[in-house]
Design a protein around this motif. Structure first.
Motif, PDB file in Angstrom:
ATOM      1  N   TYR A   1       0.848  -1.192   0.000  1.00  0.00           N
ATOM      2  CA  TYR A   1       0.000   0.000   0.000  1.00  0.00           C
ATOM      3  C   TYR A   1       0.881   1.238   0.000  1.00  0.00           C
ATOM      4  O   TYR A   1       1.082   1.875   1.007  1.00  0.00           O
ATOM      5  CB  TYR A   1      -0.901  -0.019   1.213  1.00  0.00           C
ATOM      6  CG  TYR A   1      -1.798  -1.225   1.247  1.00  0.00           C
ATOM      7  CD1 TYR A   1      -2.973  -1.244   0.511  1.00  0.00           C
ATOM      8  CD2 TYR A   1      -1.460  -2.336   1.988  1.00  0.00           C
ATOM      9  CE1 TYR A   1      -3.795  -2.346   0.518  1.00  0.00           C
ATOM     10  CE2 TYR A   1      -2.287  -3.451   2.002  1.00  0.00           C
ATOM     11  CZ  TYR A   1      -3.444  -3.440   1.267  1.00  0.00           C
ATOM     12  OH  TYR A   1      -4.258  -4.537   1.278  1.00  0.00           O
TER      13      TYR A   1
ATOM     14  N   ASN B   1      -0.385   4.808   1.160  1.00  0.00           N
ATOM     15  CA  ASN B   1      -0.534   4.774   2.586  1.00  0.00           C
ATOM     16  C   ASN B   1       0.796   5.058   3.259  1.00  0.00           C
ATOM     17  O   ASN B   1       0.902   5.833   4.191  1.00  0.00           O
ATOM     18  CB  ASN B   1      -0.978   3.360   2.929  1.00  0.00           C
ATOM     19  CG  ASN B   1      -1.725   3.317   4.210  1.00  0.00           C
ATOM     20  OD1 ASN B   1      -2.276   4.314   4.626  1.00  0.00           O
ATOM     21  ND2 ASN B   1      -1.723   2.178   4.835  1.00  0.00           N
TER      22      ASN B   1
ATOM     23  N   PHE C   1       2.257   8.726   2.517  1.00  0.00           N
ATOM     24  CA  PHE C   1       1.492   9.711   3.277  1.00  0.00           C
ATOM     25  C   PHE C   1       1.869   9.666   4.749  1.00  0.00           C
ATOM     26  O   PHE C   1       2.149  10.682   5.367  1.00  0.00           O
ATOM     27  CB  PHE C   1      -0.007   9.447   3.140  1.00  0.00           C
ATOM     28  CG  PHE C   1      -0.620  10.169   1.994  1.00  0.00           C
ATOM     29  CD1 PHE C   1      -0.885  11.522   2.091  1.00  0.00           C
ATOM     30  CD2 PHE C   1      -0.936   9.500   0.823  1.00  0.00           C
ATOM     31  CE1 PHE C   1      -1.452  12.188   1.026  1.00  0.00           C
ATOM     32  CE2 PHE C   1      -1.495  10.163  -0.247  1.00  0.00           C
ATOM     33  CZ  PHE C   1      -1.755  11.507  -0.146  1.00  0.00           C
ATOM     34  N   GLY C   2       1.863   8.432   5.275  1.00  0.00           N
ATOM     35  CA  GLY C   2       2.147   8.267   6.696  1.00  0.00           C
ATOM     36  C   GLY C   2       3.490   8.868   7.061  1.00  0.00           C
ATOM     37  O   GLY C   2       3.626   9.583   8.047  1.00  0.00           O
TER      38      GLY C   2
ATOM     39  N   ARG D   1      -6.324   1.132   1.000  1.00  0.00           N
ATOM     40  CA  ARG D   1      -6.194   1.118   2.463  1.00  0.00           C
ATOM     41  C   ARG D   1      -5.813   2.514   2.897  1.00  0.00           C
ATOM     42  O   ARG D   1      -5.047   3.173   2.228  1.00  0.00           O
ATOM     43  CB  ARG D   1      -5.087   0.139   2.865  1.00  0.00           C
ATOM     44  CG  ARG D   1      -4.721   0.229   4.337  1.00  0.00           C
ATOM     45  CD  ARG D   1      -3.995  -1.004   4.769  1.00  0.00           C
ATOM     46  NE  ARG D   1      -2.580  -0.756   4.946  1.00  0.00           N
ATOM     47  CZ  ARG D   1      -1.746  -1.648   5.458  1.00  0.00           C
ATOM     48  NH1 ARG D   1      -2.170  -2.836   5.799  1.00  0.00           N
ATOM     49  NH2 ARG D   1      -0.477  -1.377   5.594  1.00  0.00           N
ATOM     50  N   SER D   2      -6.344   2.977   3.999  1.00  0.00           N
ATOM     51  CA  SER D   2      -5.920   4.309   4.386  1.00  0.00           C
ATOM     52  C   SER D   2      -5.959   4.560   5.876  1.00  0.00           C
ATOM     53  O   SER D   2      -6.328   5.619   6.306  1.00  0.00           O
ATOM     54  CB  SER D   2      -6.722   5.373   3.649  1.00  0.00           C
ATOM     55  OG  SER D   2      -8.083   5.222   3.953  1.00  0.00           O
ATOM     56  N   ASN D   3      -5.544   3.600   6.663  1.00  0.00           N
ATOM     57  CA  ASN D   3      -5.554   3.901   8.099  1.00  0.00           C
ATOM     58  C   ASN D   3      -4.496   4.935   8.452  1.00  0.00           C
ATOM     59  O   ASN D   3      -4.644   5.653   9.411  1.00  0.00           O
ATOM     60  CB  ASN D   3      -5.402   2.679   8.986  1.00  0.00           C
ATOM     61  CG  ASN D   3      -4.904   1.482   8.260  1.00  0.00           C
ATOM     62  OD1 ASN D   3      -4.487   1.583   7.115  1.00  0.00           O
ATOM     63  ND2 ASN D   3      -4.949   0.352   8.903  1.00  0.00           N
ATOM     64  N   ASN D   4      -3.441   5.004   7.663  1.00  0.00           N
ATOM     65  CA  ASN D   4      -2.473   6.070   7.909  1.00  0.00           C
ATOM     66  C   ASN D   4      -3.083   7.430   7.607  1.00  0.00           C
ATOM     67  O   ASN D   4      -2.766   8.409   8.251  1.00  0.00           O
ATOM     68  CB  ASN D   4      -1.236   5.888   7.031  1.00  0.00           C
ATOM     69  CG  ASN D   4      -0.105   5.254   7.822  1.00  0.00           C
ATOM     70  OD1 ASN D   4      -0.159   5.236   9.049  1.00  0.00           O
ATOM     71  ND2 ASN D   4       0.881   4.760   7.130  1.00  0.00           N
ATOM     72  N   LEU D   5      -3.971   7.447   6.619  1.00  0.00           N
ATOM     73  CA  LEU D   5      -4.644   8.699   6.305  1.00  0.00           C
ATOM     74  C   LEU D   5      -5.486   9.164   7.483  1.00  0.00           C
ATOM     75  O   LEU D   5      -5.612  10.353   7.747  1.00  0.00           O
ATOM     76  CB  LEU D   5      -5.535   8.523   5.073  1.00  0.00           C
ATOM     77  CG  LEU D   5      -4.814   8.510   3.743  1.00  0.00           C
ATOM     78  CD1 LEU D   5      -5.811   8.359   2.616  1.00  0.00           C
ATOM     79  CD2 LEU D   5      -4.029   9.782   3.556  1.00  0.00           C
TER      80      LEU D   5
END
Lengths: 330, 283, 265
Positions: free
Chosen positions: B31, B34, B37-38, C179-183
């Motif tokens: 990902y 993800n 960005f993180g 998936r975007s839990n970091n977002l």
């Protein structure tokens, strides 16, 4: 005019190809290859109002994907679907008020609340009047014998009980079209039978158009006259259930009971494939066009107590269709 | 989750840990958005902090606070980002307590490996990608900081640089062992998620991440500097900034190692007692 | 109008359902109250350490800063009460294909997925924020007028919608990136910006935080009304921004649904 019209409907998924191992993952960060999966590939069929049609196919054949496109959950890649004159993917409220979808593998009820709360919420969402709600609820809970379950927390219901409540939740607004996706999956035999009977009865009384997918041939045999068979995303058959057998099975079965035994399998092999052979009984598989000749000769040559000619059981035929072993694609 | 193939018998026993590590890294890489960005947005709090401190220092005509000038403050916060990158292992406490509570432990216990060894590798994998990104970006940040405003005024001595590296290792060990300890509490307490949150907030404060420990009131210093949490952030920062006299470097690191040892022992003891309890109630 | 009252009724129904549900997990309630209060205490330690070094930060004195912190707390808690859970769940629903039943209901689907769950502990927590604001206003010797309260309430509601829009858009992103839990972590990171006065930021960053990522509008504008530290223009601007952001969510939601895969469980 058919109530459901499907023409050349296709759904193609793009999934990323990934090379194995850490090196592959690193490479995937920079460039990606995609493979196309044709979940549904140019399927067409029409369904008339009031029909109860079975949708058959092995796992991954595209049944559920088709149902989801008809429900407007998925957008088709190409082709058109029309249900009651609406295009499902527009998701018009007038359309959504008139159909329902029940999925055996998914749950729409609130897990931590008594079942009736979910039903009531659906009533409000669909704008069902109080009197209609009460009437429908009474009738359905009576038919499915779940009145006593309404006050119980959904998480405490058995799978069969939950499925019945799901059915009620989906029928509260009296849909004209009902999509059932594996409604009996994972249920015990009794619950399966209850639900089956309910669906059959419901279709007969209300003339609701029903499209049903199931793994269990029992369901299909008990409910549907007409079936649509798809495999690998393509339609392979559309017609009456009985004619599946005629179309896909070139053989019939002859069961013979002998009066005083002594007939060896070798003697019978001349007529067809010997499936079973004991002292008193033998089962032969004989090409359709030779059945008459073969049975005559058997009666002449051996001391036969009883002879019985049958079609091959439908499960076996369908199984062959799924395996792609049966020839004669329509 | 997959371990090494059975054919790997002649490989080093550590091989399976490598497989865990690389599998986990793959998971992260899949990902990519993800991840990118993180990594980028974790810098954001740093931005707020810098401007807030700038406003504070402007209010006192840039006079240092307890020997910390504004530039020191910036460097401290930037270094804190690295130090916490080593010492914080998000999700560890939660995952361990979940494994214990939901009886998922069994699937690890039947495998021929040490549960905590597995956990260390699993977390390390996550950290590796982070460190890799930090390695690419941080030299640039520090170059910019020293070139633009000469923030980075103190050039560390060899001893300080070495002590800094050692303190990062200690930071990781203290951080992860502490997580194991708290996670193990799930053997005795059913609901610890709240407790986890409180603990993490305390860590946030006691490690010096929220406020540099040396500008807090004097009377707290003795306690704050000796606490194990100071090794999760404060010490690595001040060591590289040259705020620790050379003759104090070894005693400071020594105490850190001592804490690692104490935590390690505590984890093992708790684990043993916990497992007895765990198997007694049938998992 | 009939349509509006239907949606209002549904909202009430879903909130009632959540309350019934929540009653089963009472301990959770107390615990949440405790942790959020801890979090507030931490913030006050931070503020007081800073003000221990200087009398004012970027033109704000300590109690003005506390009003800001309190306002921010009220907004964040109310947002979390109504939308945070739903956005988090949305990410999983998109990924695991659990949106199906929401999509077939004859009702605005965005409404359905956004308001399904209510977190009552956060509602209670938001009242702590109100207490803090009143206390700080008392210290500042500032009174409150009815007009001020109404304007403040409207701005708080507007801020919650802006928060919601940002988070909803981040969640819906899952349709594209898988998936975007970091977002979601971004929410916590962005939240940092709203905690302090806009005056501490340099011009460019400040403009950015007033437009593209309007975290300063969210907190500074309502707090500004209470402590008489505001240009009227920003109030109108704030409301306009709320409308624009909300419209944006609807548009992105529709685009995202076209990519929905409805993975089977």
């Amino acid at each position: 005019m058919p109530i459901i019209e499907v023409e050349n409907l296709s759904k193609i998924y793009r999934t990323q190809k990934r090379l194995p191992g850490l090196a592959g993952a690193v490479k995937g960060l920079f460039s990606r290859d995609y493979t196309e999966v044709r979940a549904v590939d140019g399927v067409s069929f029409n369904i008339e109002e009031g029909e109860l049609v079975g949708f058959l196919g092995p796992n991954g054949a595209g049944k559920t994907t088709t149902l989801k496109m008809l429900s407007g959950i998925l957008y088709p890649t190409s082709g058109t679907a029309k249900v009651m004159g609406f295009i499902p993917s527009d998701r018009k409220n007038e359309y959504r008020r008139q159909f329902a979808l029940v999925m055996g593998q998914k749950n729409q009820l609130w897990w931590d609340l008594p079942a009736q709360e979910s039903l009531f919420l659906n009533k409000e969402i669909y704008g069902v009047s109080d009197t209609d709600y009460k009437e429908t609820l009474d009738e359905m809970t009576e038919l499915l014998q779940v009145k006593h379950l309404l006050g119980i927390m959904v998480r405490e219901l058995s799978l069969g009980e939950r499925m019945k409540i799901e059915l009620i939740a989906s029928l509260l607004h009296r849909p004209r079209v009902l999509f059932l996706d594996e409604p009996t999956i994972g249920l015990d035999v009794v619950a399966q039978k209850n639900i089956r009977e309910f669906i059959k009865d419901y279709n007969r009384r209300t003339k609701t158009t029903i499209l049903l997918t199931s793994h269990y041939m029992n369901d299909i045999q008990a409910l549907c006259d007409r079936v649509v068979v798809i495999n690998h995303g393509k339609k392979v058959f559309d017609g009456l259930l009985e004619t599946v057998v005629e179309r896909f099975s070139q053989t019939k079965r002859i069961t013979i009971t002998f009066k005083d035994g002594g007939v060896s399998p070798e003697q019978l092999a001349a007529f067809g494939k010997v499936l079973e052979s004991t002292k008193v009984k033998a089962v032969l598989q004989v090409p359709r066009e030779e059945v008459k000749k073969a049975s005559n000769e058997i009666l002449n040559r051996f001391d036969v107590d009883d002879i019985n000619i049958e079609e091959v059981p439908i499960e076996e035929v369908i199984e062959k269709v799924f395996e792609g072993a049966a020839g004669g694609r329509p | 989750m997959t371990t090494a193939a059975p054919t790997a018998q002649n490989r080093s026993p550590l091989h399976k840990y490598w497989v865990i590590l690389s599998t986990r890294t793959q998971e992260d890489m899949t990902y990519r958005f993800n991840y990118v960005f993180g990594a980028i947005f974790r810098f954001l709090p740093l931005v707020t902090m810098i401007f807030l401190w700038y406003a504070v220092y402007m209010g006192r005509n840039m006079a240092p606070i307890n020997g910390m000038s504004f530039k020191d403050m910036i460097v401290y916060n930037a270094l804190m980002y690295i130090a916490r990158g080593f010492s914080s292992v998000p999700g560890t406490m939660n995952d361990i307590s979940k494994d214990i509570k939901d009886g998922l432990l069994n699937r690890y216990l039947i495998k021929p490996m040490d549960y905590f060894g597995y956990q260390v590798m699993y977390r390390l994998a996550h950290k590796l990608v982070f460190w890799y990104i930090a390695l690419l970006t941080f030299p640039f940040v520090f170059w910019f900081m020293s070139a633009s405003g000469h923030y980075f005024t103190h050039w560390p001595t060899l001893w300080e640089a070495l002590a800094f590296l050692a303190s990062l290792v200690i930071a990781f060990c203290v951080g992860i062992q502490f997580c194991f300890m708290i996670g193990n509490l799930a053997f005795w307490f059913l609901e610890i998620s709240t407790f986890l949150f409180v603990v993490m907030m305390l860590e946030f404060f006691l490690s010096g991440q929220l406020i540099p420990l040396n500008i807090l009131p004097q009377w707290m210093h003795q306690f704050l500097f000796l606490s194990p949490f100071s090794y999760e952030g404060y010490w690595p920062c001040v060591i590289l900034m040259g705020k620790v006299p050379q003759d104090q470097l070894l005693p400071v690191l020594g105490r850190g190692v001592l804490w690692v040892g104490v935590f390690y022992a505590a984890v093992r003891v708790m684990w043993r007692m916990g497992l007895k309890r765990y198997s007694a109630v049938g998992g | 109008m009939a349509e509006f009252s239907k949606y209002l009724k549904l909202t009430g129904l879903m909130m009632k359902n959540c309350l019934v549900r929540e009653m089963q997990f009472k301990a959770n309630f107390v615990v949440r109250l405790f942790t959020e209060t801890m979090w507030l205490v931490m913030q006050f330690i931070y503020i007081s350490v800073m003000y221990g070094q200087t009398g004012q930060i970027a033109g704000w004195n300590m109690w003005e800063m506390v009003v800001l912190a309190g306002t921010n707390h009220v907004i964040a808690q109310l947002f979390e009460a109504l939308f945070y859970d739903n956005c988090m769940r949305l990410i999983d629903q998109i990924r695991q294909g659990d949106l199906d039943f929401n999509l077939i209901k004859p009702i605005n689907t965005q409404f359905l997925v956004s308001l399904r769950y209510t977190d009552y502990a956060s509602i209670v927590n938001s009242s702590i924020g109100i207490g803090i604001i009143l206390f700080a206003l008392g210290k500042l010797g500032l009174g409150i007028t009815l007009g001020g309260v109404v304007l403040f309430a409207a701005l708080v509601a507007n801020s919650i919608l802006i928060y919601y829009s940002i988070l909803f858009i981040l969640s819906v992103w899952t349709f594209w990136i898988g998936r975007s839990n970091n977002l979601m972590e971004l929410y916590w990171q962005f939240g940092q910006f709203s905690r302090y006065p806009g005056e501490i930021y340099p011009w460019l960053l400040r403009r950015l935080l007033q437009t593209l990522i309007p975290m300063l509008i969210v907190s500074n504008v309502p707090a500004g009304v209470l402590i008489h530290k505001l240009q009227t223009g920003l109030i109108f601007y704030g409301f306009t921004l709320g409308v624009v952001f909300l419209a944006l969510t609807a548009w992105i939601w529709q685009r995202g649904l076209q990519r929905y895969r409805s993975a089977s469980s």
